[in-house]
Every structure is written in structure tokens, then in C-alpha cells.
Design an enzyme around this catalytic site. Structure first.
Site, PDB file in Angstrom:
ATOM      1  N   LYS A   1       0.815  -1.216   0.000  1.00  0.00           N
ATOM      2  CA  LYS A   1       0.000   0.000   0.000  1.00  0.00           C
ATOM      3  C   LYS A   1       0.844   1.259   0.000  1.00  0.00           C
ATOM      4  O   LYS A   1       0.440   2.283  -0.564  1.00  0.00           O
ATOM      5  CB  LYS A   1      -0.932  -0.002   1.216  1.00  0.00           C
TER       6      LYS A   1
ATOM      7  N   HIS B   1     -16.186  -4.274   7.020  1.00  0.00           N
ATOM      8  CA  HIS B   1     -15.268  -3.956   5.932  1.00  0.00           C
ATOM      9  C   HIS B   1     -15.330  -4.948   4.784  1.00  0.00           C
ATOM     10  O   HIS B   1     -14.417  -5.035   3.981  1.00  0.00           O
ATOM     11  CB  HIS B   1     -13.828  -3.831   6.439  1.00  0.00           C
TER      12      HIS B   1
ATOM     13  N   ARG C   1      -6.435  -7.810 -10.151  1.00  0.00           N
ATOM     14  CA  ARG C   1      -7.107  -9.084 -10.478  1.00  0.00           C
ATOM     15  C   ARG C   1      -8.561  -8.791 -10.797  1.00  0.00           C
ATOM     16  O   ARG C   1      -9.007  -7.652 -10.707  1.00  0.00           O
ATOM     17  CB  ARG C   1      -7.028 -10.017  -9.280  1.00  0.00           C
TER      18      ARG C   1
END
Lengths: 169, 501, 501, 169
Positions: free
Chosen positions: C118, C237, C294
Site C-alpha cells: 500500500k 469492511h 485481479r
């Protein structure tokens, strides 16, 4: 235990050589297959053979030992011809067979009813015992006129293949 | 404007469920009717309410106008949707609904009468300037008249029942010598099927394409067409596969025929969803054939390429709402194909195959829709149509749609009864179909490939092994002495661990 | 250019079947792999070939790179499709494929590494001029550094695992007093989940919307976006419902964010299908969140509104084909919604509910797609994801799509295990959802309606009667003295005739 | 024949008054219903009552006479309480304290860790075993203070629903 299976016009011998759970070694007309076979009670089969995946649906016919099989796009009529079926076939072909004095079961099953007792006189073609196998009841008839010498089984007995059921004098 | 709150669906099978689906989406309550043969049919289970309508034969149930009206009133239905077939093109029924203050979801009784009679319909179309197939101006009065007409328009000709449909009362005549006997045969067939022996004569189009246009008209004078459907793949004059766009169509011809369809609908003040059927020859001449004043079996392919829910539009039109789109808002997006799946044996002259459905696997995934009604364990009644379901696929291109249809047919498994699935699969592999090169004689012309044995190497030995294991499994259930084989214990053979090679 | 003839699908469940469907449509052979728990899974039965890959835990099967490569070589597969999850974002796996000469259907290992981290991803995006959420420039070295950063950007903040995903290793901090303990907790969770305890800090957006853009890039420098997906309905989440177009979106913002997404992909020389996730606040400021290299679970809604089969595009791109459409050819047609159906108990804190599926009825008809893999009698393994299927509907408008989703959820019956279907139905009836007025806190904010008892008058007495009859039926099967009740003889109670009131 | 049926928290008396094939007259808590009821052996029910059509799926539990019923959007837990069931209930009521000392798994899963051994003293609320099902781990805690009497499972064991994991003294 080898049986014959009729598929369309073809008649094939099939035999189970080895079983290790879902892994089977089966011979079909002399050709050996190692298959990983899983199936449900209602006829869905998943077979892996040489890596190939086959999905087969068997639909039982009204008549026992007969099926309609559905593969990828094909439909097959399939029939298992075992010892009992051949025995019944032959018997039907020759009428009551040779002058055998012993009545034997051609395949494993369960005795439904014994219709004669020791000492009873019987006529050729008279039903003496009823055996049930695979939901089907078969009547076993006296092969000749005579007197019942010995009855080896009673109702609810389980019988093996080639077991003598009744002996005539 | 009259918001509809409850609809009685005067039908059964897939179309009853199709209509109920849209009703549920619109929060409209649904009322099913069922014959004695249909107590456990899916449309009864899907509906909010369900009422018995009569014995199994349709004349005593789904055609029983009095009883259906009675149920509609008892249940408090505002409207009746007739589906297709049964009472969908019955003017008396539409009239009874009007009398009873129930909305009939369809056109007026007058239009049903007019378009239901092929001679009247032909007349109306000629007056509106729509091309019709050359032939008699009306019913022929005598065999002599037939001979004269035929001299004028030339052979071959088709003799058709005035009240006809579904291929009944039709005769193709190629030689003058057969005219008299063919007229007689058509008359008697028409009499038996429709109670009316009026017949007429039309020029027979060689290599004809059956192409129809979907139209939609509201009560405020707005009429649009939703493009064509190509329905030439037929067997025994019954449609088998439909697609849109038609491979034969050009943009100009689409525009011209679409406008003709709209003109045709306007000429009879048509309201609701309807279909104008045309014959198109190889030179792209088109002729009005007939108008169907109801929803068509093949309406889903139009829904898929236009995005318009036709049943929703039918309901909105019946409520008096104006169409909320105009002709220029409509576009054909991509390509859709429908295959009809019948319970029949394609290898045995399409003989219907009733019976109990053993298992079903529906095809799913992107671009696939099925509209069906049978379920596992359902006994297909012998009294009604043998159509089990419709399989509709969509693709960005025709090639993609054909590939997707092949995949969907691979996934579609219906066991216990014979179906047309295998035959449909062969069509999807047929070179002429793939090229888009076909007319209504497609099945005869491609008989060899379509009816022949498949060349696919099939796992025959695996089928033998499966049957063998099932046999051993059942055998060991009756005999405890069977030591050679350990049978399956549960749905899937449950053993402490699964083995792997 | 390299025509792919055989693809190994290194996955299981619905996505394995999803990929195989497109392969069948393209006449590409499919190779399945299966763990010990999956011998009877549908992907094994659907594939052309299937090979055992290892024990049930994914670390020993679906994550076993060596074994998968071995199977690919043995079966002669040209390419591997990784699906989502498992090895789909594993750079070592992509690298191994390249070394072995097998096409990995996905981006290069370098891009996977770069976007998988990230902090690196955030850096790359900042350099490309894409807005990112204010926060640390990289991994924080100490709790002291965290305190300083927070002083700069202000509370609340989110502490996130650098290697994270799926909500693991995340902590929301509202008070300065909690900073130190939260950093520690996030670190240890990240270490446990990903083997890497690096964390970073981001400004926390109040009322955030999770909106992502699908992108597609070929090997020839062409990159397009396929519009947005709104994914704000989440629980813990995890996405639950997705739709496109987003109710929050404006044409201008769509254009701007779409271009940003394309720029982001181009900045890393991305090839294949990928997704750029953004956070959007109520003032329509957007911030890059992460890139998924993906196929996404929710890709079908994009397929439905654009008509593009994304798996087909992935395969074509992997073959080296150029995209056969440009940005201006793409349009969003209508509205699509996806609901994820989990085997879980929404009334009990979404606790997973493993077990055996008793019966399934799939929703069918116009505008409905399901992508699933379980079947009747299938035992859902305890080792993998609890998602059973995805239900995707399309409507001409958002209202039509919501109505259709309600209808489809009504039709969808999965018994034997607990599922989220009822909960999804409540969302479709939620006023805020219907208004398009929701953010990622939707479930907490609407807890009362979503978790409460339904007000629908349910036929409780009918359930009692059904159970009673089943009881009498079973009783009469064991007791022949039971004369009061005549049990059912067949699938449907077979009596000489059916009675009607 | 009247029995009691428990549905959710409600306990209702139900009685069959009359049967004519698929047409039944049934009384539920004193309210009479005329229903047209068709069903399959595997629990699909189609009930027509006053014109309304109800589609109900009954799924039998492992325990006999218990069902999960699925209606339009609702799921109900249903239990038939006949004479036999009432007898067993009464017997269990007497041993109620004993039941509290057993820790059982409410659903199938896999044992991740057992945190106590036989003879260990435990406090109420102390985690004694961790079970994993579908990627989520759940902690099972001691219901009271006590001593571990017996541990029935170990790490990596697969457990069924309602299986006893640990017994306390």
C-alpha cells in the site's frame, strides 16, 4: 464379480478388480481403468479417469437393472445382465432347464417365501421359492416333477450366489 | 388512469410465471387458476392466490370463460392477463371482461376479431398499403375459383385456413393436378380444427424467411416497433429457434419494415403489445403474413436487446399510461437467441415425451436467461403444450451469442424425459446456421447433420462403470455377504477420507 | 500472438466456474484443481480435467505453488487463471509461471508487488498526480512518529497494515489517548495475518463512499475504464451489495475519476483487468485507496451494463490481442446491482453457517443472473470463504433494478444452511437505500430496520400445519396402527384424484 | 390426534379433524382451517387456504421431530412435542444442573486449540476452547467456576453441531 452390461447395441464384460474407497480398478472388455468415482444415491456420478472429469447422470428405469444414462450431450440405454438375468433368460429360452435335482440361487438375495415343505410332491414348472434382489422378486420353479427332499432356506434368509435352496428327489 | 393492484393470469406453465414475475416486481398481487392436472404446477405455488378452475382438458379449465370470470370477481382482480394460447386471442373473452369491468390486458375485442380472421386482416393491410402475398382476395367459393386464381399468380401456392394457426389446415400445392384434392383436404382439416372450413390461396414463397416485428401501442395514439425477430428455424411449422437481429436484415430494410409494422398497427387502432409477422424472400421482398394480438413466446429476445420489459409495458398500457419512450429512444444492443426446449424426442420425429422430470440443472451465468416452469419430480401433464422452457442468451455479437448458447446447452440438463436439447446443440454447431444462411426449410435441408449420430467420442466405458457401481451398490444393500464392494453411505460416498491417485 | 488452448483455473467455488464458463464459450479446455474437501465441488465436475492438489487447508492446496505448476505442466495447460483471492495477487506465483513458460492471466509480477504494497502504491499514485488520502508518506517507524503525523493531519485517523486487505490490521483512532495502543494492535494483527507488521496512517474520511473503477489494458498501450462500481454497503469492511452506476456519481465526476483511473493504470504500465478503489466524501472529493490487480468479485455488474465479458477480455489480453474497442465505444446501459449471498446468520452478528445445502431454487427470468457453485446435497466446506453465490440483476432504471432484486430474492431459496438472503431483502426495502442515500456506515446507521423483526404477517399457522402433517406422515410410516391419516405415497401425495374445495 | 407444536416462542395445540385426500380440516389453537395440502416426501409443501397460496419448505433437523421451516422470507424453528417428547423433557428437567456443566459446539467446525487439560481449575468466563469455522474463530468459555472433568476433543479435530467439547465438575 463380473457382469455383462448392455449399452445401446454393445454388450460389454465389466469386472471390479480392486477397491480402495473411491478409487477403483475396473476392467471393461479387457481394458483396465483406474477411476476415482464418487456418486450420490440418486445417480449423480463424478468420475475422474486419467485426469478427465466425467459427469454422468443415471436415471433408473421402472425395470430393475435398467437405466437411462445422460452424459455430456448423449443419452444411453443401459442394462446390467448378471447371473440372475442370464439364468432367467436361459430358463425362458429352454423352458424348465435340464433334469437338475437342485434349485440354486444364481445371485445373492433374500428369500421372500418358500412355497413347499419337505416331502411335498411338485410338478415341473411349479414355483417353489421366491427370492428378492434389487427390489425385484423372482420366482424359482421346479425343473422336473418330483418330491421335495430337502429345503435349505426359510423366509427372510439371505442367500449367496450358487447356494442350494431346495433339493428334489 | 387506473392503477392495477391485482391480476388474474388466465394461463399456466412458463408464461404464467413470466407474467407473475413482472407483477411481483411492480408490487401487483397475482391470482393463479389451475386445472385438476396442475394442482402442483409451479404457477400455483408462485402466485399469491390460486383457485381451481376445472378438469384437466383445457376446454373444461383454461378455456372456461364463465369460471375464469367468476374467479376474477371472487378474488377481486382488477385485470386479467391471458398470456399466449388459450383465451389470449378470444374476442368473446375480451368482451366479457369489458362487460364485467375487468381490464383485459390486450387489444380491443374488435381488433382481435379483425386480425384473427386472416382474410379480414389481409384486407386491412392491403388498404393500409402494406405488401401482402399475392393470392385470393378472400375466401374461395369453389375449387374452380381456386384453379383460376392459380393460373393468375402461378404455382407453387399455399392453401390456408382462414381461421388457422399453428400449421393446421395448410396445404402446399406444386402441381395443378393436386389443386382440387388439396383444397378439399385443407377444408376438412380446418373444419375439424377450428369449426370453420373457409380457406384462401396465397403464392408460395420459395426460400422464405419468417421475420416478425414487435410493436407496442398505448391508448394515446403512440405506436413504436421494437425491431425484428428472425423465426425461420421451424419444425412442422412450429418455431424452434428465434434470434434478433435477423442475419438477413439490412438497416434500410429494418427501417422500412418497422415503419410498415407501425402503419399496420395504426391502421387497426391497435393498443398493447402485438406482433406483425412477415415473409421475406431472398431478394428481400417482404409480405404481411399475419398479426398476433398478444405476447409472443419469443418476446424475451426483444426484451434482451432493447432492455424493455414487455409485460410491464402491457400492464402500463392497460392502466392507460402513455409509453415513456419514443421510437428514437429504442436501440438494438447486441444479439439475442432463444431456443425452445420441448419434452420431445428429436430422433423420433419430435414425438412428445411426457413423464416425470428426474433432475434439472439450469444454465446460469452472464448473458443467460431461462423462462421455464418444471421442477424436479414434476410430472409433465399430457394435456398441454410440450414446451418445458425457453433458453435465451445474449452476446455482444452473433458469434458470442452462439458460443454462449452452446455453453448454456452444455450446462442444461433435464433428465427423466426426452428433450430437444441435443438437437438444439446440433443447430448451434451447424455451419449454415453459424453463417446465418438459413430459411424456413432449414431443418429439412440440414437433416443429415441435425438428425445424424454425433461424432463426439463419448465416454461409453465410463457410463458402463457408473451403471456397474450402481448395481453393486444396490446389491450390497440387500446382501450382507457382499464383501467385495463397500457401498456409498450418504449422498456422496462418505468414507473417512477421500483417496487420490 | 499466442492462441490459448487450455487454461488451468487455480481457484475453486463460483469464480472457478465463472472462468470455466467463458472458456467453454471460447472452446478453450479447462483444468480444475481440487483440495481434499473439494472432490465433489462443482468446479471439478464442470471442468474438462481435474487434478488433486492437496489437503483441505488452502496453504496445502490452493496456495501450493509447486503443486499447481506441476499440474499445469502435466496437463499441458498454456495458461493459468488465478481468479480472485488465493494466488491471484501473489507475485512469486506470477513469476514462477513466467519462468515455466505458462501464461499468467494477470499483470506482471512487478506491478503485483508495487500495487500490493500500500505504501509503494500510494507513492506511485501521488507521482502520477492522483489524489490520495492525507497521511504518512510511508511506513511509520515509531509510535512517536504516529503522534506527530496525527497532530498534522488531525483526528480521526485510520491505521492500516501495509500488506493488508479484507479489513485485517485496521484500526480507527478517534482520541489521542488511543494512538499508541491502536498502533500496537494493528501491528500485531498485521504480523499474524500477513507476516509483515508495517503499518501506515491515513486521514479518516467521515461519511465515505467506496467507489471503484474497472480498468482494462492490453499489451499494446491501450487502456480504458469501464465506469464505476459503488461498493459502500459493507459489513465488517466486507462488501455486501454493489451497484453501477453509483447513485452519488455525476457525469463530470465519472469522467474525471475514470480518467484518473486510466492514468493510474498507465503510471504502472498495467496490463489486464484491474480495479482502482477510491474513497469519495460527501463533497465529491475523491482519494485513491488501493488497486486490485485481479478480477473483482463484483465484476458482473460491470459486465451487465457494458456488455463486455471481462474474463474473455482477460484471456484476449493475455494472448496479446489488442482491445477491440476504445473508450468512446463504451457506455453504461441501465442499472445493475449485485447482492452477495453468504452462508451466515445475519441475525447473529453474521456468524458463518457451514453445513449441508438441502434445497436450492435459483431465481430466473429477465434481467437476473446468478453466479454460484453450491448444489443440493453439497456440504459447504468449513475451510474457505462463506460466499455461496452472487445474485446480479439489471433494470432499465435503478428503481426497476431494485424491484427486480426484490423479486429475485423472493424466488431465491436455499435451505439447510442460514444465508444472508433475508438481510439483503431488508436492504432492498430500506428507504435510505432506495433513495440512494448511503455511505460505508449504512449497516450501522440502519441497524434497527435491518436487524429488526419483520412486520410481515407470516403464515405461522400454516407452518404449524405443515409440520403436523409431516409428523403424521412419518408416524404412519413406522406405525401401521395409525389409521387416522393416509400418508403421501409419492413425491407429491398421490391419490386417485385431486380434491378441490 | 392432537399434539403440541413449538414455533419460535409460541406453543400451539394442533389437531386433525377431518381428511378427504388432500383436503384437510385442521384446528390450530382452537381456530379451524380448511386447507388443500399437497406435499413431497422431502418437505416441500403447497398449501391453499382461503384461496391463498403458501409455499413452505420443511428441513428436518438431526433431532427427530424438529424442523427448520422456510416461508416467504422467514425462517422458523419448529418442534413437534408429542407424548414421547414431553416424557423426555420432564426427565431432562430433573438433570438440568448437569447440562450446564457441558460445553457444546453450536455448529460444525474445527478445533483450533484446547486451552485446558483435565483437572485444571477454571473460572466462569474463561476461554477453554477455540473453534474455527469458515475463516472465523470463536472462543468458547466456561459457563461457571469449576474443575475440568473431561476433555473430549483435541486440536485439529472436526466437530459436529451440539457435540460435547468439555465437561466441568
Amino acid at each position: 464379480m463380473a457382469v455383462q452390461i448392455k449399452i445401446g447395441d454393445r454388450l460389454a464384460w465389466v469386472n471390479l478388480l480392486k477397491q480402495d474407497g473411491n478409487l477403483l480398478e475396473v476392467e471393461v472388455d479387457g481394458k483396465k481403468y483406474e477411476v476415482d468415482l464418487m456418486h450420490t444415491a440418486d445417480g449423480t456420478f463424478s468420475i475422474l479417469e486419467g485426469g478427465h472429469s466425467y459427469d454422468i447422470e443415471l436415471v433408473p428405469d421402472e425395470t430393475p437393472k435398467k437405466y437411462t444414462a445422460y452424459t455430456l450431450y448423449e443419452t444411453h440405454n443401459v442394462e446390467v445382465i448378471d447371473a440372475e438375468a442370464r439364468y432367467l433368460q436361459n430358463r425362458n429360452a429352454n423352458g424348465a432347464a435340464a433334469a437338475e435335482s437342485k434349485i440354486t440361487s444364481p445371485m445373492p438375495g433374500k428369500v421372500v417365501k418358500v412355497l413347499v415343505s419337505e416331502g411335498d410332491p411338485v410338478q415341473q414348472g411349479e414355483t417353489v421359492v421366491i427370492i428378492s434382489a434389487m427390489k425385484m422378486e423372482s420366482e424359482y420353479k421346479a425343473p422336473k416333477d418330483g418330491v421335495v427332499k430337502k429345503v435349505f432356506v426359510k423366509a427372510d434368509d439371505t442367500v449367496d450366489s450358487n447356494q442350494v435352496l431346495i433339493e428334489l428327489e | 388512469m387506473n392503477k392495477i393492484k391485482k391480476i388474474l393470469i388466465a394461463n399456466r406453465g412458463e408464461i404464467a410465471i413470466r407474467v407473475m414475475r413482472t407483477c411481483r416486481e411492480l408490487d401487483i398481487e397475482t391470482v393463479a387458476i389451475y386445472s385438476e392436472a396442475d394442482r402442483t404446477s409451479l404457477h400455483v405455488r408462485y402466485a399469491h392466490e390460486a383457485y381451481y378452475v376445472g378438469k384437466a382438458p383445457s376446454s373444461e379449465s383454461y378455456l372456461n370463460i364463465e369460471k375464469i370470470i367468476e374467479i376474477a370477481k371472487k378474488s377481486g382482480a382488477d385485470a386479467i392477463h391471458p398470456g399466449y394460447g388459450f383465451l389470449s386471442e378470444n374476442a368473446s373473452f375480451a368482451r366479457r371482461c369489458a362487460v364485467e369491468g375487468i381490464i383485459f390486458i390486450g387489444p380491443s375485442p374488435e381488433v382481435i376479431v379483425q386480425m384473427g380472421d386472416k382474410i379480414q386482416a389481409r384486407d386491412a393491410m392491403k388498404k393500409a398499403g402494406i405488401p401482402v402475398v399475392p393470392g385470393t382476395e378472400g375466401e374461395i367459393k369453389s375449387e374452380q375459383e381456386a384453379l383460376e386464381i392459380i393460373k393468375e399468380i402461378g404455382l407453387p401456392v399455399m392453401i390456408k385456413a382462414s381461421a388457422g394457426g399453428g400449421g393446421k389446415g395448410m396445404r402446399l400445392v406444386k402441381n395443378e393436378a393436386d389443386v382440387v384434392s388439396s383444397v378439399r383436404a385443407a377444408r376438412s382439416e380446418a373444419k375439424a380444427a377450428f369449426g370453420d372450413d373457409a380457406v384462401y390461396i396465397e403464392k408460395y414463397i420459395t426460400s422464405p424467411h419468417h421475420i416478425e416485428f414487435q410493436i407496442l401501442a398505448d391508448q394515446h395514439g403512440n405506436t413504436v416497433h421494437l425491431f425484428e425477430r428472425e423465426c425461420s428455424v421451424q419444425r412442422r411449422h412450429q418455431k424452434m429457434i428465434e434470434e434478433t437481429p435477423s442475419p438477413l436484415m439490412t438497416a434500410e430494410l429494418r427501417n422500412e419494415m418497422g415503419q410498415a409494422a407501425v402503419e399496420a398497427a395504426k391502421a387497426v387502432n391497435y393498443v398493447g403489445a402485438g406482433t406483425i409477422e412477415f415473409l421475406v424472400d431472398n431478394d428481400l421482398n417482404y409480405y404481411f403474413l399475419e398479426m398476433n394480438t398478444r405476447l409472443q413466446v419469443e418476446h424475451p429476445i426483444t426484451e434482451r436487446v432493447t432492455g424493455i420489459d414487455l409485460v410491464k409495458q402491457q400492464i402500463h398500457v392497460a392502466e392507460g399510461q402513455p409509453l415513456d419512450f419514443a421510437q428514437e429512444d429504442l436501440k438494438q444492443q447486441g444479439h439475442a437467441i432463444e431456443c425452445r426446449v420441448y419434452a420431445e424426442d428429436p430422433d423420433n420425429n419430435f414425438m412428445p415425451s411426457a413423464g416425470k422430470v428426474y433432475k434439472i440443472s439450469d444454465p446460469l451465468g452472464f448473458g443467460v436467461r431461462t423462462d421455464g416452469y418444471v421442477y424436479e419430480g414434476y410430472e409433465i401433464p399430457i394435456y398441454y403444450d410440450p414446451m418445458i422452457s425457453k433458453l435465451i442468451v445474449w452476446g455482444k455479437t452473433r458469434d458470442e451469442a452462439i458460443g454462449r448458447m452452446r455453453r448454456a446447452l452444455y450446462e442444461y440438463k433435464i433428465t427423466g424425459v426426452k428433450t430437444s436439447i441435443k438437437m438444439l446443440e446440433r443447430v448451434m454447431k451447424n455451419e449454415n446456421f453459424i453463417q446465418g444462411n438459413y430459411d424456413t426449410h432449414f431443418i429439412e435441408k440440414n437433416q443429415e447433420q441435425l438428425m445424424g449420430k454425433d461424432q463426439t467420442k463419448d465416454p461409453e466405458d465410463m457410463v458402463i462403470i457408473a451403471a456397474f457401481i450402481d448395481y453393486l451398490d444396490k446389491l450390497s444393500a440387500v446382501s450382507t455377504n457382499q464383501k467385495e464392494f463397500v457401498p456409498a453411505q450418504s449422498r456422496w460416498k462418505k468414507i473417512p477420507y477421500v483417496n487420490h491417485f
